[in-house]
Design an enzyme around this catalytic site. Sequence first.
Site, mmCIF file in Angstrom:
data_model
loop_
_atom_site.group_PDB
_atom_site.id
_atom_site.type_symbol
_atom_site.label_atom_id
_atom_site.label_comp_id
_atom_site.label_asym_id
_atom_site.label_seq_id
_atom_site.Cartn_x
_atom_site.Cartn_y
_atom_site.Cartn_z
ATOM 1 N N ARG A 281 -12.994 -0.697 -3.280
ATOM 2 C CA ARG A 281 -11.694 -0.661 -3.968
ATOM 3 C C ARG A 281 -10.822 -1.857 -3.588
ATOM 4 N NH1 ARG A 281 -6.649 2.485 -3.081
ATOM 5 N NH2 ARG A 281 -5.748 2.998 -5.127
ATOM 6 N N THR B 281 -20.361 13.856 -5.623
ATOM 7 C CA THR B 281 -20.988 13.220 -4.454
ATOM 8 C C THR B 281 -20.193 11.966 -4.088
ATOM 9 O OG1 THR B 281 -22.499 12.073 -5.969
ATOM 10 C CG2 THR B 281 -23.289 14.112 -4.947
ATOM 11 N N GLY C 82 -6.530 -13.013 -9.416
ATOM 12 C CA GLY C 82 -7.869 -13.469 -9.066
ATOM 13 C C GLY C 82 -8.333 -13.034 -7.686
ATOM 14 N N ASN D 44 -1.246 0.584 -4.223
ATOM 15 C CA ASN D 44 -1.841 0.343 -2.906
ATOM 16 C C ASN D 44 -1.153 1.079 -1.760
ATOM 17 O OD1 ASN D 44 -3.750 -1.510 -3.951
ATOM 18 N ND2 ASN D 44 -2.262 -3.180 -3.860
ATOM 19 N N ASP E 116 -8.745 -13.688 -4.435
ATOM 20 C CA ASP E 116 -8.234 -14.690 -3.494
ATOM 21 C C ASP E 116 -7.735 -14.093 -2.184
ATOM 22 O OD1 ASP E 116 -5.974 -13.366 -4.318
ATOM 23 O OD2 ASP E 116 -4.961 -15.123 -5.152
ATOM 24 N N ASP F 32 -24.076 6.913 -7.276
ATOM 25 C CA ASP F 32 -25.007 7.448 -8.263
ATOM 26 C C ASP F 32 -24.318 7.485 -9.630
ATOM 27 O OD1 ASP F 32 -23.318 9.748 -8.226
ATOM 28 O OD2 ASP F 32 -24.477 10.600 -6.574
ATOM 29 N N HIS G 164 -8.965 -4.326 -6.245
ATOM 30 C CA HIS G 164 -7.517 -4.494 -6.239
ATOM 31 C C HIS G 164 -7.109 -5.908 -5.870
ATOM 32 C CE1 HIS G 164 -5.890 -0.148 -6.422
ATOM 33 N NE2 HIS G 164 -7.067 -0.219 -7.017
ATOM 34 N N VAL H 111 -5.406 -8.931 -9.306
ATOM 35 C CA VAL H 111 -4.063 -9.494 -9.082
ATOM 36 C C VAL H 111 -4.205 -10.983 -8.785
ATOM 37 C CG1 VAL H 111 -1.923 -9.312 -7.781
ATOM 38 C CG2 VAL H 111 -3.299 -7.268 -8.196
ATOM 39 N N SER I 263 -5.428 -12.049 -1.645
ATOM 40 C CA SER I 263 -3.975 -11.871 -1.559
ATOM 41 C C SER I 263 -3.618 -10.450 -1.120
ATOM 42 C CB SER I 263 -3.305 -12.202 -2.897
ATOM 43 O OG SER I 263 -3.814 -11.383 -3.938
ATOM 44 N N HIS J 22 -15.888 4.806 -9.411
ATOM 45 C CA HIS J 22 -15.299 6.098 -9.036
ATOM 46 C C HIS J 22 -16.365 7.146 -8.727
ATOM 47 C CE1 HIS J 22 -10.978 5.420 -10.778
ATOM 48 N NE2 HIS J 22 -11.278 4.636 -9.761
ATOM 49 N N THR J 23 -17.625 6.723 -8.697
ATOM 50 C CA THR J 23 -18.661 7.573 -8.117
ATOM 51 C C THR J 23 -18.458 7.689 -6.611
ATOM 52 O OG1 THR J 23 -21.030 7.937 -7.910
ATOM 53 C CG2 THR J 23 -20.297 5.670 -7.777
#
Length: 324
Positions: free
Chosen positions: A65, A244, A75, A97, A77, A249, A69, A73, A79, A197-198
């Site tokens: 994640r 899970t 690219g 965040n 980089d 998966d 994230h 924002v 940040s 989001h698995t």
Amino acid sequence: MEKMNIISFLSLFGSLIFSIATAYPGSGLSSSYYNRLCPEALPTIKRVVEEAVAQERRMGGSLLRLHFHDCFVNGCDASILLDQTSTIDSEKSAAPNANSARGFEVIDKIKYEVDKVCGRPVVSCADILTVAARDSVVALGGPWWKVKLGRRDSTTASRTAANNDLPAPFMDLAALLKNFKKQGLDENDLVVLSGAHTLGSAQCFTFRDRIHNETNIHPAFARHLRTICPQVGANSRLAPLDPTPNSFDAKYFTNLVSKKGLLSSDQALLSGGVTDELVSKYSRKQKEFYKEFARSMIKMGDIKPLTGNRGQIRNNCRKVNLKY
């Protein structure tokens, strides 16, 4: 003779330009970037990620994640890693965040270990995020892909851009498609990258409206979630994004087919729109999902990287290097 030399030179020059274009397809990045600079860099990142995931399997989703994230924002980089200062408007405090993004200490550990084996700071924090995301997916049973490297780190951050550009859990399909298109990503990228989001969980406040007010949801699933997330309070209580949450998966997609997407933005992918067929396909074909997820992760990693003399290689991922 001189004419032949000129022709040979032009031919060699053309071949060189072609080889550069193929090694760096549009982004200035290369999968072999650290082969000479620091051949132990990638094995070191892999080791620290595996240790972190073994200690807490949820960390794999958190590291994946962070890369998302970051890239959405301005690219890829790094940040997102910058702490708040008088001149840095930290993205850590942006709504998507705050009290949510995690794994920063693992990135710190990776940076320390990588700089130690390399003898100096040659691996950017942006590349660490990219490789850690891939290694997290692999550690939890997902696909491996060849990561393109050579990013440099930003010297700025933008809480405003994070609030504006990160996809929200309340978005409908039209808003999601527009959000991804802004990053150069299409509807297939939207579906397969949402498949991340698995892994992981979401806080009550992100799915409260869905389970109490929406109709495009399995009734028993909604009833169960209401015991976790009442109409008032318990904002930070967690529910898994799929059955899970610590294994990579295709169950995220089978969940959507059963109207058991946790977030409104998840179920929006199967709501009578252009992405329905893709969701159906990936729910039945996990190998196809793995292949396309790897492709889209590489594509996302190409979003506006800093290369050449732009940006810097941070000594500390949380701080911009001081100028002397």
